[in-house]
Design an enzyme around this catalytic site. Structure first.
Site, PDB file in Angstrom:
ATOM      1  N   GLY A  97      16.049  33.675 -21.710  1.00 20.73           N
ATOM      2  CA  GLY A  97      15.316  32.775 -20.827  1.00 20.73           C
ATOM      3  C   GLY A  97      14.184  32.099 -21.554  1.00 20.73           C
ATOM      4  N   HIS A 125      11.535  35.948 -13.788  1.00 17.99           N
ATOM      5  CA  HIS A 125      11.207  35.625 -12.399  1.00 17.99           C
ATOM      6  C   HIS A 125      12.003  34.445 -11.851  1.00 17.99           C
ATOM      7  CE1 HIS A 125       7.703  32.543 -13.194  1.00 17.99           C
ATOM      8  NE2 HIS A 125       8.807  32.237 -13.846  1.00 17.99           N
TER       9      HIS A 125
END
Length: 328
Positions: A211, A235
């Protein structure tokens, strides 16, 4: 004068007037946001910085310049609001025209210094991304999305027909803005974390940044420390996908000695109210834009256990972001 009590609500008239003012302030919060956007668009932080000292509204108008009927008083009103918001500082100075006459001069604060084009940490792209029409329009669709019987993972996708990542990839401007925003935030937070707990990254043989966007985080770590095995930023994902990502990370790390390092928000009560509000805002933004969420420590612990890890340690926190060391 004795206050009259509203028996039905159990409040005084003064309480209701205060509540009305509070309601109006919340519903007009966009005024503050778009005033900030205007200041960035006009280059006001850079103008003040280049001048080397605070400027009056008239001086700012002359330097922008504003090619419209708006006069200095309009810019003065804009600046007064942003002073109240903490973006700029005001400094009364005597003009010398008349004895005792003072004119407000506007200077920079730590907030507006984060908007300087050539600053060490330029977060103007983050502010502009949050206020981009593509992003803002999803919020107008929030109630319709919550009511809808049709399945759309996010309010953004319900509004635009495609996930944010797909939409951004097709729009060069917002794709560039998104990359700049994530890079600038990463430089600020990871810079602080590397100073505080660089030992976490020592002695690990390789780097996989999960990510990682445009690779800013990986580049920062590689510059400071040559080796790390796995970093995850999670998140943006729901619990199911997070567990899947963590399991893949666990399979990839060597044993013994391997570890996963997670940099993310841990929701909790903070001594500074701005952090408490920020984590709530970001949590809702993750829901509306990405189908992600912010998590408490207990929620993180459950994810780690579900992914097969045996222990974790919260090493440090920078703002609302924490660095978590997770071991098999």
């Amino acid at each position: 004068m004795e206050q009259k009590m509203n028996l039905q609500e159990g409040t005084t008239m003064d309480d209701q007037i205060t509540a009305e003012a509070y309601l109006e302030t919340i519903s007009r919060s966009y005024v503050r946001s778009y005033s900030l956007k205007a200041a960035i668009d006009l280059g006001i932080p850079d103008i003040i910085h280049s001048h080397g000292e605070p400027l009056t509204a008239s001086q700012l108008v002359a330097k922008i310049p504003i090619n419209s009927p708006a006069d200095a008083s309009c810019l003065d009103r804009l600046m007064r609001l942003l002073v109240h918001a903490g973006v700029f500082a005001e400094e009364p100075k005597q003009t010398g025209a008349e004895e005792g006459e003072e004119v407000l001069h506007y200077g920079l604060t730590p907030v507006s210094r984060l908007l300087l084009r050539d600053g060490r940490h330029n977060l103007s792209s983050l502010a502009m991304l949050n206020l981009h029409p593509l992003v803002v329009s999803a919020w107008d669709n929030l109630a319709a999305w919550l009511r809808s019987g049709e399945f759309h993972p996010t309010a953004f996708q319900a509004k635009h027909g495609e996930p944010l990542w797909v939409k951004a990839s097709l729009d060069h401007t917002i794709n560039k803005l998104f990359g700049e925003a994530m890079s600038s935030v990463a430089k600020l937070f990871m810079g602080c974390m590397l100073e505080r707990c660089g030992e976490v990254f020592e002695g690990v043989s390789s780097l996989v940044d999960v990510g990682g966007g445009n690779g800013t985080v990986a580049a920062l770590i590689a510059e400071a420390f040559p080796h790390i095995k796995c970093m995850a930023i999670l998140h943006d994902w729901d619990d199911k996908d997070c567990v899947k990502i963590l399991r893949q990370c666990k399979e990839a790390i060597p044993e013994p000695g391997g570890k996963v390092i997670v940099v993310d928000v841990i929701k909790k009560k903070w001594p500074h109210q701005v952090f408490n509000e920020l984590q709530l805002l970001v949590d809702l933004q993750m829901m509306v834009m990405n189908n992600g969420r912010e998590r408490t420590e207990e929620e993180w612990k459950k994810l780690f256990i579900d992914a097969g890890f045996s222990s974790y340690k919260i090493v440090t926190s920078v703002g609302v972001h924490s660095l978590i060391e997770v071991r098999p």
